[in-house]
Design a protein around this motif. Structure first.
Motif, mmCIF file in Angstrom:
data_model
loop_
_atom_site.group_PDB
_atom_site.id
_atom_site.type_symbol
_atom_site.label_atom_id
_atom_site.label_comp_id
_atom_site.label_asym_id
_atom_site.label_seq_id
_atom_site.Cartn_x
_atom_site.Cartn_y
_atom_site.Cartn_z
ATOM 1 N N ASN A 10 75.771 24.668 -11.873
ATOM 2 C CA ASN A 10 76.383 25.886 -12.695
ATOM 3 C C ASN A 10 77.902 26.154 -12.593
ATOM 4 O OD1 ASN A 10 76.411 27.223 -14.792
ATOM 5 N ND2 ASN A 10 74.866 28.931 -13.786
ATOM 6 N N ASP A 11 78.518 25.586 -11.420
ATOM 7 C CA ASP A 11 79.919 25.903 -11.551
ATOM 8 C C ASP A 11 80.998 25.204 -11.410
ATOM 9 O OD1 ASP A 11 79.574 28.528 -10.015
ATOM 10 O OD2 ASP A 11 78.812 27.683 -7.743
ATOM 11 N N PHE A 249 84.271 23.982 -1.579
ATOM 12 C CA PHE A 249 84.508 23.103 -1.108
ATOM 13 C C PHE A 249 84.935 23.109 0.456
ATOM 14 C CE2 PHE A 249 80.743 22.747 -3.798
ATOM 15 C CZ PHE A 249 79.744 23.083 -3.272
ATOM 16 N N LEU A 250 85.982 23.877 0.396
ATOM 17 C CA LEU A 250 86.910 23.653 2.016
ATOM 18 C C LEU A 250 86.417 23.624 2.543
ATOM 19 C CD1 LEU A 250 90.043 22.053 2.086
ATOM 20 C CD2 LEU A 250 90.288 24.592 1.906
ATOM 21 N N ARG A 251 86.597 22.837 3.380
ATOM 22 C CA ARG A 251 85.539 23.332 5.474
ATOM 23 C C ARG A 251 86.685 23.649 6.025
ATOM 24 N NH1 ARG A 251 80.173 21.369 4.473
ATOM 25 N NH2 ARG A 251 80.148 21.054 7.275
ATOM 26 N N TYR A 300 82.036 26.390 5.257
ATOM 27 C CA TYR A 300 83.394 26.848 4.351
ATOM 28 C C TYR A 300 83.823 27.962 4.426
ATOM 29 C CZ TYR A 300 79.862 23.830 1.979
ATOM 30 O OH TYR A 300 78.158 22.418 1.780
ATOM 31 N N ILE A 301 85.389 27.396 4.015
ATOM 32 C CA ILE A 301 86.036 28.716 4.886
ATOM 33 C C ILE A 301 85.762 30.056 3.455
ATOM 34 C CG2 ILE A 301 88.926 28.567 4.854
ATOM 35 C CD1 ILE A 301 89.787 26.246 5.422
ATOM 36 N N PHE A 302 86.244 29.293 2.390
ATOM 37 C CA PHE A 302 86.388 30.665 0.950
ATOM 38 C C PHE A 302 84.781 31.696 0.666
ATOM 39 C CE2 PHE A 302 90.468 28.531 0.441
ATOM 40 C CZ PHE A 302 91.254 29.393 0.920
ATOM 41 N N LEU A 317 82.156 31.249 -1.926
ATOM 42 C CA LEU A 317 82.768 31.226 -2.707
ATOM 43 C C LEU A 317 82.189 30.315 -3.659
ATOM 44 C CD1 LEU A 317 84.548 33.866 -3.596
ATOM 45 C CD2 LEU A 317 86.392 32.934 -3.713
ATOM 46 N N SER A 318 82.429 30.261 -5.441
ATOM 47 C CA SER A 318 82.023 29.680 -6.090
ATOM 48 C C SER A 318 82.658 28.875 -6.679
ATOM 49 C CB SER A 318 80.880 29.691 -6.804
ATOM 50 O OG SER A 318 81.264 31.275 -7.484
ATOM 51 N N SER A 319 83.077 27.911 -6.838
ATOM 52 C CA SER A 319 84.429 27.643 -8.153
ATOM 53 C C SER A 319 84.500 28.204 -8.961
ATOM 54 C CB SER A 319 84.395 26.334 -8.616
ATOM 55 O OG SER A 319 82.586 25.543 -9.162
ATOM 56 N N GLY A 320 83.127 29.118 -9.781
ATOM 57 C CA GLY A 320 83.562 30.305 -11.147
ATOM 58 C C GLY A 320 84.198 30.429 -10.447
ATOM 59 N N ALA A 321 83.882 31.696 -9.299
ATOM 60 C CA ALA A 321 84.187 32.551 -8.278
ATOM 61 C C ALA A 321 85.803 32.497 -8.508
ATOM 62 C CB ALA A 321 83.819 32.972 -7.589
#
Length: 413
Positions: A10-11, A249-251, A300-302, A317-321
């Motif tokens: 969905n994101d 998805f940054l880790r 995940y960082i964010f 935190l999703s890409s949509g967010a």
């Protein structure tokens, strides 16, 4: 049910809509329909999406009879756009298997062709797309008296193209197919050259000046936890051109503060990318990690804010967010964006535009943005306004009868 799979789906769809230029309200409506689709999949035990599941969802919505016809048609449009998004091969979903079979005379070559696509490491959905196309082509040949690959010629291919319902798909697939056929000696000539290229109009991406970007960054209140997080996110998009999905998805393992590099595999393309960790970004990341993120064990960082965590929202935190974070600070900055898009993707495009305007080589810009296609960057020159202005020609003075016509006043509005 693997909620992370459906959430990522969905994101990613949200990002797709934003990049296509859909408004915030329409994107929210589309996302709501996909949430209904996810509930339907969960209730019926589906673990991965297929077009068949999309059709079953629509039939179930139709049977509920609470939607007006216009509402149901809008849902059909959402699912159609969702399938279009997945057509790009970003996720491992499967094309519906075609019920008819390939004519026997063409079947052996078809299987050989599909094996070559697997060897080339194409994604399964892409291989399925080529399979469907090739079967349709072979069936068309058979219906029109072409009994084997030996008898295929330019006339047969031109006729198949004229009869094709999707000429865009025909043009996209035929060159790969005939490249294989010629290489393997199955046909003598590459007749794919007679198929015209299908050109599509592309919307020129929205870009912002360096002053506008600074105003957006300056709108962030960095004295609180959310502001520290949002500022680091905006810097990654504005200074490095990272996509919202890659930021999401940054880790920790992707960042080396000592070597000052960020290394990650791009979510959209699956291609590895390495970027320089600028001091400004490193400082913002460390400020967020040390003073705002908390001691969560999430890789995940964010993360979402703590209020959301108490409500049971997944911490990443999703890409949509992230797109919504960008849109929020576009609005807070006070800049006039008019009909320009205001999202994380606009920050990425603005970086590309600024680099092109500074005469940074296209190859360098392509590398920064993580594109593999050497032609992917060339369209950025379309919105390098300042460089194009230097190419403008002076309008010549009117002369002869045209000058007389203007002087008479008849040309006035």
């Amino acid at each position: 049910m693997d909620i992370s799979y459906w959430r990522e789906l969905n994101d990613g769809f949200t990002d797709f809509l934003v990049e296509k230029g859909y408004t915030h309200d329409i994107t929210r409506h589309y996302r709501g329909t996909i949430n209904l689709l996810i509930r339907f999949a969960n209730a019926n035990g589906y673990k991965a999406y297929t077009q068949e599941i999309g059709e079953k969802f629509l039939k179930s919505e139709e049977r509920l009879m609470y939607l007006q016809q216009a509402g149901y048609q809008r849902q059909r449009l959402v699912i159609r756009r969702f399938n279009e998004y997945l057509d790009d091969g970003k996720y491992s979903y499967t094309y519906l298997r075609v019920n008819y079979e390939c004519p026997e005379a063409f079947e052996e070559v078809l299987e050989h062709y599909l094996k070559s696509l697997e060897t080339a490491n194409l994604k399964q959905c892409t291989i399925d797309k080529h399979r469907v196309f090739t079967i349709k082509l072979c069936r068309d040949f058979a219906r029109n008296g072409i009994e084997s690959w030996d008898t295929v010629d330019a006339k047969a291919l031109a006729g198949a193209f004229d009869r094709a319902t999707s000429k865009a798909q025909f043009a996209a697939c035929i060159r790969k197919l005939f490249g294989f056929l010629v290489k393997e000696g199955i046909v003598k000539y590459n007749y794919a050259g007679i198929v015209p290229q299908m050109h599509y109009w592309k919307r020129i991406p929205s870009v912002y000046s360096s002053d506008e970007i600074e105003a957006i960054l300056g709108s962030v209140d960095r004295s609180n936890e959310v502001g520290k997080r949002n500022y680091a996110i905006l810097l990654l998009a504005a200074r490095l051109g990272m996509r919202s999905s890659d930021i999401s998805f940054l880790r920790f393992e992707n960042i080396d503060f000592v070597k000052a590099i960020i290394e990650f595999k791009q979510r959209k393309t699956g291609v590895a990318n390495q970027l320089t960790l600028l001091p400004e970004i490193a400082e913002a990341l460390q400020d967020y990690i040390n003073n705002a993120r908390g001691d969560s064990v999430e890789p995940y960082i964010f993360l979402t804010c703590r209020e959301s965590l108490r409500k049971g929202v997944l911490p990443q935190l999703s890409s949509g967010a992230i797109c919504r974070v960008a849109a929020k600070h576009f609005r807070q900055s006070g800049i006039e964006f008019g009909d320009r898009h205001h999202s994380a993707h606009a920050l990425r495009m603005s970086l590309a535009s600024g680099l092109v305007a500074e005469n940074v080589p296209y190859e360098a810009v392509r590398t920064i943005l993580g594109h593999e296609d050497p032609n992917a960057i060339t369209h950025y020159v379309k919105f390098d306004t300042e460089s194009l202005r230097s190419c403008a020609l002076d309008v010549p003075m009117a002369s002869g009868r045209f000058a007389e016509y203007l002087a008479s006043g008849k040309g006035a509005l």
